[in-house]
Design an enzyme around this catalytic site. Structure first.
Site, PDB file in Angstrom:
ATOM      1  N   TRP B 321       0.943  -1.200  -0.019  1.00 12.51           N
ATOM      2  CA  TRP B 321       0.062   0.076   0.002  1.00 12.51           C
ATOM      3  C   TRP B 321       0.865   1.174   0.207  1.00 12.51           C
ATOM      4  O   TRP B 321       0.503   2.284  -0.496  1.00 12.51           O
ATOM      5  CB  TRP B 321      -1.068   0.014   1.261  1.00 12.51           C
ATOM      6  CG  TRP B 321      -1.962   1.302   1.352  1.00 12.51           C
ATOM      7  CD1 TRP B 321      -3.084   1.465   0.932  1.00 12.51           C
ATOM      8  CD2 TRP B 321      -1.356   2.427   2.086  1.00 12.51           C
ATOM      9  NE1 TRP B 321      -3.253   2.806   1.145  1.00 12.51           N
ATOM     10  CE2 TRP B 321      -2.391   3.221   2.150  1.00 12.51           C
ATOM     11  CE3 TRP B 321      -0.178   2.736   3.029  1.00 12.51           C
ATOM     12  CZ2 TRP B 321      -2.360   4.689   2.761  1.00 12.51           C
ATOM     13  CZ3 TRP B 321       0.030   3.897   3.687  1.00 12.51           C
ATOM     14  CH2 TRP B 321      -1.303   4.920   3.786  1.00 12.51           C
ATOM     15  N   HIS B 322       1.889   1.204   0.815  1.00 12.54           N
ATOM     16  CA  HIS B 322       2.820   2.315   0.898  1.00 12.54           C
ATOM     17  C   HIS B 322       3.562   2.447  -0.396  1.00 12.54           C
ATOM     18  O   HIS B 322       3.685   3.800  -0.817  1.00 12.54           O
ATOM     19  CB  HIS B 322       3.937   2.138   1.784  1.00 12.54           C
ATOM     20  CG  HIS B 322       3.431   2.243   3.419  1.00 12.54           C
ATOM     21  ND1 HIS B 322       2.951   1.273   3.979  1.00 12.54           N
ATOM     22  CD2 HIS B 322       3.441   3.257   4.203  1.00 12.54           C
ATOM     23  CE1 HIS B 322       2.743   1.690   5.000  1.00 12.54           C
ATOM     24  NE2 HIS B 322       2.969   3.077   5.199  1.00 12.54           N
ATOM     25  N   GLY B 323       3.756   1.623  -1.418  1.00 14.37           N
ATOM     26  CA  GLY B 323       4.388   2.187  -2.749  1.00 14.37           C
ATOM     27  C   GLY B 323       4.608   0.984  -3.551  1.00 14.37           C
ATOM     28  O   GLY B 323       4.409  -0.219  -3.056  1.00 14.37           O
TER      29      GLY B 323
END
Lengths: 355, 466
Positions: B321-323
């Protein structure tokens, strides 16, 4: 009416508390800054030297750290006394690499050189640190007569960097600069040279507040923010962008000839720019021009590149930069100054011991 | 516009004044929505339509879920919402990542799929999670649909939390929108102080450490092992102060307007185990992952092995989700593995077993060591750099290199330790009466400190890239 009176009293009381709180806060920060970060003397205009630091104590802690004294000529160190009979006097001219506010008293190359030569030559040796931040050979040439007459040096060291020729000498916003005249150049003293801070130029009355470190630093930060907004990434006004080095050859050649004329006994100290993280540590094109033109003008040159590179390769510690800035960037650190002082001592010892 | 900019201060003060002057409740709400969309448009006006579309689609689906009588129909609408939302997120954020990964797999076949030039909408991860929690809550019956489209639009677009959270719980925030927006002095007082605290964290600590961290992480091979260690610790401090600073500014801004949004950090570097860390770090995200993913997968209700698998899946997806990078997947996997191991350890040792001071100290040290090492993967853009850093840290590569004992780290660490110590004594923010002398002194010290010590080169908020 009573409610209005209560509100008015509340506002007045709060305003008074706010003024007192602001005063206490600013004084507290002033104490912190003067003891830990920066305490710069004010500047004034000398009839010959242009804008110089006022005499006083100086604390520099934003890059490296030093506490030092500024003398009446706006130079670092003790007041230059009249020259003794046996004294061997060296005048070190240069920019912030010579002033070296980033290193402590006793650690600048001037101090290292003086100590080394005193040991070797067994006579009184005095090295006058005449470094001035932002100065270039334009200043050293323009002020040559003054320096020779007032300080009577036996030898003059002229410290230069690439930036002297790529930017500083032609910077019309500097204290001293050069203008092209036919096939040569002419030095010019900038009579309007003042603060680089936009707000202080707009409102000279703010100069009085620069006595306080808090006001000075906050003002400089505001100035940087203001200039960043105005410039939007373009290079700052008044400084020529880095140009084709071939165009600089005539400037460097003229500079070397003028230095040789102005200071018959002089040596150029070249402080290189080194990208320590690059795999290629070879000299820049500007450096090649400086070395070549110094040789053409028969001006001795001490080039620190080999010393700095060898020292870095030996123990991976750059000769520029500090823990509170970034190692490998900015000004020469104490190790670099020690190398410069020793290298110059070898040169002077070799040159003058034969005489 | 970022919270630490002059533009934001001007924008916010203008909004505050208008909120005081305007008397009509509905106009105030409309103005707040307009201001939020203006705030987003200031970043990139093109994606305001995307945000509007996501809000509208999920509003309609929410109504359909609520209106459906049969469970299968509710579920169909829910699945539609989830698929649509994830498709949007997947396209903008992960399309090129999956293409790149697929290209690596099929490179031997001489096949190469094309990349698209996709611009990542700011805050898309947070926006998508926000709308998903809205429809899922309605499906579960834990919340009703928003009374109006404007309310849902405000939940999604409320500018203090829009770009980088905290992710709001619809059932907590929507009721606040039913009350009239009234600007009260005590809220502005408290909100301003929380905002300044966040600003100080961001500008005086995070931005001060950024040059050191960025330089070392960009070329770790040139620096000594001890410098790399210092840079890793500095990054741990930087990311905490950057993100919690942003969250504080968001919470403070919301407070000034009369809204309470949840705490996003609770002294995470006091944690003595990884499970506690995830109760204190990015609380809104970990709560979201627990409520909408971990529980949906079965949580701990389907046996021991499945519990560990669920933890790993949640953290892997949380990392992703972060990247769109394998670095984030590795980071997620490390934390997933650690959570599973801790759960097993608690089972073996017994959760209620007595703990000595030495045990607590060792637990804290090991937790912090693990968190710092995991941050290496989170920070580095390149897996090879992450691996080089870890090797240098643990003497698996040459420890030699440029020694840089960044002096900014000392005061930052000291301030962080003091702040954590003071904060550990309180469950909420410490605020003082601004009109009192201590309050005014604190305000003046902070403002003058910011003017003097703020680096002239600001760094972007780390979490804006997510």
């Amino acid at each position: 009416m009573r409610k209005l009176g209560v509100t008015t009293r509340f506002v007045i009381a709060t305003a008074a508390k706010a003024i007192l709180a602001a005063t206490v806060a600013l004084l507290s920060w002033e104490l912190v800054l003067r003891n830990a970060l920066t305490d710069t003397p004010r500047t004034s205009v000398h009839p010959v030297l242009g804008r110089i630091y006022d005499q006083g104590r100086y604390l520099h802690g934003t890059e490296g750290f030093s506490r030092t004294t500024i003398n009446s000529l706006g130079l670092r160190g003790a007041e230059p006394s009249s020259k003794g009979d046996l004294e061997f006097r060296i005048l070190a001219l240069g920019d912030s690499h010579t002033t070296a506010f980033q290193v402590a008293d006793g650690e600048t190359y001037c101090d290292v050189l003086e100590a080394a030569l005193t040991r070797r030559m067994r006579r009184p040796v005095r090295v006058i640190n005449a470094g001035r931040s932002g100065a270039s050979p334009a200043a050293y040439i323009h002020l040559g007569q003054y320096y020779r007459a007032s300080l009577q040096p036996d030898l003059v060291i002229v410290q230069v960097t690439d930036a002297d020729f790529s930017q500083d000498m032609l910077n019309a916003g500097a204290n001293f600069y050069v203008v092209p005249v036919k096939d040569a150049y002419r030095t010019v003293r900038n009579e309007k040279y003042g603060s680089s801070n936009s707000f202080r130029r707009m409102f000279p009355i703010l100069d009085a507040m620069t006595e306080f470190s808090v006001a000075r630093i906050a003002g400089d930060n505001l100035d940087k923010l203001y200039k960043a907004r105005l410039s939007d990434g373009k290079p700052p006004a008044g400084r020529a962008a880095a140009e084709d080095t071939a165009g600089k050859s005539s400037l460097i050649a003229w500079t070397m000839r003028e230095l040789a004329k102005t200071y018959p006994a002089c040596v150029v100290l070249y402080v290189p720019t080194i990208d320590y993280l690059a795999s290629d540590l070879r000299p820049s094109e500007m450096e090649r021009l400086i070395v070549a033109n110094a040789a053409k003008a028969s001006v001795p040159l001490v080039n620190m590149r080999r010393n700095f590179v060898d020292a870095f390769l030996a123990n991976r510690q750059p000769l520029h930069g500090f823990d509170n800035s970034q190692p490998g960037t900015g000004h020469t650190n104490a190790r670099g100054h020690a190398l410069m002082g020793e290298r110059l001592a070898d040169f002077v010892d070799f040159r003058f011991s034969k005489k | 516009m970022i919270f630490s900019s002059v533009e934001y201060v001007a924008f916010f003060l203008t909004l505050l004044v208008l909120m005081i002057v305007i008397k009509s409740a509905s106009t105030k709400k409309g103005l707040l929505l307009f201001a939020s969309y203006f705030f987003y448009a200031y970043w990139d006006a093109r994606f305001t339509l995307l945000m509007l579309a996501l809000t509208l689609v999920n509003y309609v689906i929410g109504l359909r879920i609520e209106g459906a009588e049969l469970a299968p129909e509710k579920k169909r609408w829910l699945v539609t919402s989830v698929v649509l939302n994830l498709a949007v997120l997947g396209f903008f954020k992960y399309f090129n990542f999956f293409i790149d990964s697929a290209n690596h797999l099929v490179s031997g076949l001489g096949v190469r799929m094309p990349f698209l030039e996709i611009i990542l909408p700011v805050g898309i991860s947070f926006i998508v999670f926000e709308v998903m929690s809205y429809t899922i809550d309605i499906y579960r019956g834990s919340n009703r649909s928003a009374p109006s489209f404007v309310d849902l639009a405000l939940l999604v677009a409320f500018f203090p939390h829009l770009i980088a959270g905290p992710i709001l719980k619809p059932r907590e925030f929507l009721p606040q929108l039913q009350k009239e927006i009234v600007i009260r002095r005590e809220n502005v007082e408290a909100g301003a102080q929380i905002f300044l605290l966040g600003l100080a964290k961001k500008v005086l600590i995070a931005d001060r450490l950024a040059p050191f961290v960025d330089t070392v992480f960009s070329n770790p091979g040139a620096y000594s092992g001890e410098t790399v260690w210092l840079a890793v610790v500095a990054y741990a401090i930087q990311i905490y102060c950057d993100f919690s600073g942003y969250s504080d500014m968001a919470i403070g801004s919301a407070k000034c307007l009369g809204f309470d949004i949840p705490l996003n950090f609770n002294m995470p570097y006091l944690s003595k185990n990884i499970t506690e860390f995830w109760r204190r770090w990015h609380i809104s995200l970990s709560t979201w992952l627990r409520e909408y993913l971990y529980i949906a997968l079965g949580g701990n209700r389907k046996g021991e092995v499945r519990t560990y698998v669920n933890l790993m899946v949640v953290m892997l997806l949380g990392g992703l989700w972060h990247g769109a990078s394998w670095n984030f997947v590795v980071w997620g996997a490390l934390h997933g593995g650690a959570l599973a191991i801790h759960k097993l350890y608690q089972k073996v040792r017994g959760a209620e077993a007595a703990r000595s001071g030495l045990y607590e100290a060792c637990s804290w040290f090991l937790t912090m060591l693990f968190v710092c090492v995991a941050w290496v993967f989170f920070r580095s853009a390149d897996f090879s750099i992450s691996w080089l850093i870890v090797q240098k840290m643990f003497f698996l590569a040459s420890f030699e290199g440029i020694r840089w004992h960044a002096q900014a780290l000392i005061p930052c660490l000291a301030v962080l330790i003091i702040a954590h110590y003071v904060g550990s004594r309180r469950a909420d923010y410490i605020t003082v009466r601004l009109a009192s002398f201590p309050g005014l002194l604190l305000l003046m010290m902070t403002l003058s400190g910011l003017a003097i010590l703020a680096p002239t080169q600001a760094t972007p908020f780390i979490y804006f890239q997510f």
